[in-house]
Scaffold this motif. Sequence first.
Motif, short mmCIF file in Angstrom:
data_model
loop_
_atom_site.label_atom_id
_atom_site.label_comp_id
_atom_site.label_asym_id
_atom_site.label_seq_id
_atom_site.Cartn_x
_atom_site.Cartn_y
_atom_site.Cartn_z
N LEU A 10 0.83 -1.20 0.00
CA LEU A 10 0.00 0.00 0.00
C LEU A 10 0.87 1.26 0.00
CD1 LEU A 10 -3.18 0.56 2.13
CD2 LEU A 10 -1.41 2.29 2.07
N THR A 11 1.88 1.27 0.86
CA THR A 11 2.77 2.44 0.95
C THR A 11 3.52 2.66 -0.36
OG1 THR A 11 3.07 2.10 3.33
CG2 THR A 11 4.72 3.43 2.20
N ALA A 12 3.99 1.57 -0.97
CA ALA A 12 4.72 1.69 -2.24
C ALA A 12 3.82 2.20 -3.35
CB ALA A 12 5.32 0.33 -2.61
N ALA A 13 2.59 1.69 -3.41
CA ALA A 13 1.66 2.15 -4.44
C ALA A 13 1.33 3.62 -4.24
CB ALA A 13 0.39 1.30 -4.41
N GLN A 14 1.17 4.05 -3.01
CA GLN A 14 0.92 5.47 -2.73
C GLN A 14 2.09 6.34 -3.16
OE1 GLN A 14 0.01 5.04 1.50
NE2 GLN A 14 -2.08 5.75 1.14
N ALA A 15 3.31 5.85 -2.97
CA ALA A 15 4.49 6.62 -3.37
C ALA A 15 4.52 6.79 -4.89
CB ALA A 15 5.76 5.92 -2.89
N GLY A 16 4.21 5.71 -5.62
CA GLY A 16 4.17 5.82 -7.07
C GLY A 16 3.05 6.73 -7.53
N ALA A 17 1.89 6.62 -6.89
CA ALA A 17 0.74 7.44 -7.27
C ALA A 17 1.02 8.93 -7.07
CB ALA A 17 -0.48 7.01 -6.48
N ALA A 18 1.75 9.26 -6.02
CA ALA A 18 2.08 10.67 -5.75
C ALA A 18 2.90 11.25 -6.89
CB ALA A 18 2.83 10.79 -4.43
N ALA B 283 10.28 5.57 -7.34
CA ALA B 283 9.72 5.84 -6.02
C ALA B 283 9.21 4.56 -5.36
CB ALA B 283 8.58 6.86 -6.14
N ILE B 284 8.57 3.71 -6.15
CA ILE B 284 8.07 2.44 -5.62
C ILE B 284 9.22 1.54 -5.19
CG2 ILE B 284 6.87 0.31 -6.25
CD1 ILE B 284 5.17 2.08 -8.19
N LEU B 285 10.23 1.43 -6.04
CA LEU B 285 11.37 0.56 -5.72
C LEU B 285 12.13 1.06 -4.49
CD1 LEU B 285 12.79 -0.35 -9.24
CD2 LEU B 285 11.09 -1.54 -7.87
N ASP B 286 12.19 2.36 -4.31
CA ASP B 286 12.84 2.89 -3.10
C ASP B 286 12.14 2.39 -1.85
OD1 ASP B 286 14.73 4.27 -4.55
OD2 ASP B 286 13.74 6.24 -4.35
N VAL B 287 10.81 2.37 -1.86
CA VAL B 287 10.04 1.90 -0.71
C VAL B 287 10.26 0.41 -0.50
CG1 VAL B 287 7.70 1.54 0.20
CG2 VAL B 287 8.29 3.70 -0.92
N LEU B 288 10.19 -0.36 -1.58
CA LEU B 288 10.31 -1.81 -1.46
C LEU B 288 11.71 -2.22 -1.03
CD1 LEU B 288 8.35 -3.01 -4.62
CD2 LEU B 288 7.52 -2.84 -2.27
N ARG B 289 12.72 -1.58 -1.58
CA ARG B 289 14.09 -1.96 -1.24
C ARG B 289 14.46 -1.55 0.19
NH1 ARG B 289 16.07 -0.45 -7.33
NH2 ARG B 289 15.79 -2.57 -8.20
N ALA C 208 -1.58 -4.03 -4.00
CA ALA C 208 -2.27 -2.75 -3.93
C ALA C 208 -2.38 -2.15 -5.32
CB ALA C 208 -1.53 -1.79 -3.00
N THR C 209 -3.51 -1.53 -5.59
CA THR C 209 -3.72 -0.74 -6.80
C THR C 209 -4.15 0.65 -6.37
OG1 THR C 209 -4.34 -2.63 -8.20
CG2 THR C 209 -5.09 -0.45 -8.89
N ALA C 210 -3.37 1.66 -6.75
CA ALA C 210 -3.67 3.04 -6.36
C ALA C 210 -4.23 3.81 -7.54
CB ALA C 210 -2.40 3.72 -5.85
N ASP C 211 -5.23 4.61 -7.26
CA ASP C 211 -5.77 5.57 -8.21
C ASP C 211 -5.18 6.92 -7.86
OD1 ASP C 211 -7.26 7.51 -9.56
OD2 ASP C 211 -9.15 6.42 -9.37
N PRO C 212 -4.24 7.43 -8.66
CA PRO C 212 -3.54 8.66 -8.29
C PRO C 212 -4.45 9.88 -8.15
CG PRO C 212 -2.39 7.53 -10.06
CD PRO C 212 -3.72 6.87 -9.92
N PHE C 213 -5.59 9.87 -8.83
CA PHE C 213 -6.39 11.08 -8.89
C PHE C 213 -7.58 11.09 -7.93
CE2 PHE C 213 -4.12 10.65 -12.90
CZ PHE C 213 -3.38 11.82 -12.84
N SER C 214 -8.09 9.93 -7.58
CA SER C 214 -9.12 9.88 -6.53
C SER C 214 -8.47 9.82 -5.16
CB SER C 214 -10.02 8.66 -6.72
OG SER C 214 -9.34 7.46 -6.37
N GLY C 215 -7.20 9.39 -5.11
CA GLY C 215 -6.52 9.20 -3.85
C GLY C 215 -6.81 7.87 -3.19
N GLU C 216 -7.63 7.04 -3.82
CA GLU C 216 -7.97 5.73 -3.26
C GLU C 216 -6.86 4.71 -3.52
OE1 GLU C 216 -12.76 5.39 -3.54
OE2 GLU C 216 -11.65 5.20 -5.42
N VAL C 217 -6.71 3.78 -2.59
CA VAL C 217 -5.82 2.64 -2.79
C VAL C 217 -6.60 1.38 -2.43
CG1 VAL C 217 -3.61 1.56 -2.30
CG2 VAL C 217 -3.85 4.04 -2.06
#
Length: 271
Positions: A14-22, A53-59, A118-127
């Motif tokens: 969830l955190t990684a998907a949010q980072a990518g969505a941002a 951004a996602i890989l930074d969180v995962l690594r 996790a699947t994030a929607d960058p524009f609704s802010g939902e994950v």
Amino acid sequence: MSIINGESDARLALTAAQAGAAVVRDLYGSRLARYDKSAGDFATEADLAAERAILDVLRAGRPDDAVTGEESGRSGAADAHRRWLVDPLCGTLNYAVRNMLVGVNVALREGPDVKAAATADPFSGEVFWTDGDTAWVRGDGADERLAPSSGSALVDVNLDPPFPNAPGFHPARLLADPGFADRFRPRVISSTLAVAWVAAGRRAAYVTDGDLRDSVHFAAGIALCRAAGCTVTGLQGEPVLTGAGGLVAAADAQTHAALLHLIKKQAAEGS
């Protein structure tokens, strides 16, 4: 559910998907460089930056895990028991023409099964996220359990090639079948965000052809649908990720059976 350093795999996804969505959200509307891939496919700087951004969180959270990123490829042992599957921007063409129908997908395959996604929607802010057992959507910091529903009768059908099961199955023919129009209403958004919508009750079903094994695009959505209680198989009703390939993810067994009937009818007519 694996917990390492106090954080579960699901929360990390969830955190990684949010980072990518941002990143995707911040770069939206910018003049972005394009990088050609193959067969008319391309990536933008947003794809690359979101994946970083996602890989930074995962690594940082799981430095010993293997990763497959759509843009950066595979890293870690080829036969790794734990492998993260990362699609930093699903719907790149939509995004490039300033259409907001995109998603950010992160999934963890542990052995043969996806255990967190996790699947994030960058524009609704939902994950939309799952620990492999239950599925939730996070919005405004609160989590709500996903509840599939076929009430909308909306079915997303992926029309992007290739179509490895043609001529026995072709999605355009499915849409043209009078039996489809009698029961369903077609939608085509060209983003696997629509698979998460099946789990959330916003779509009745999703249908696609193709080999989806270890797919960075579909692993998260399939895991969400399974955890939410959807009926999920391959195109011929076989266990998903086996046999002919493809995906029929439906909110309930009745919707799934109706779509499978139309698909098998098409195969019989083409034989």
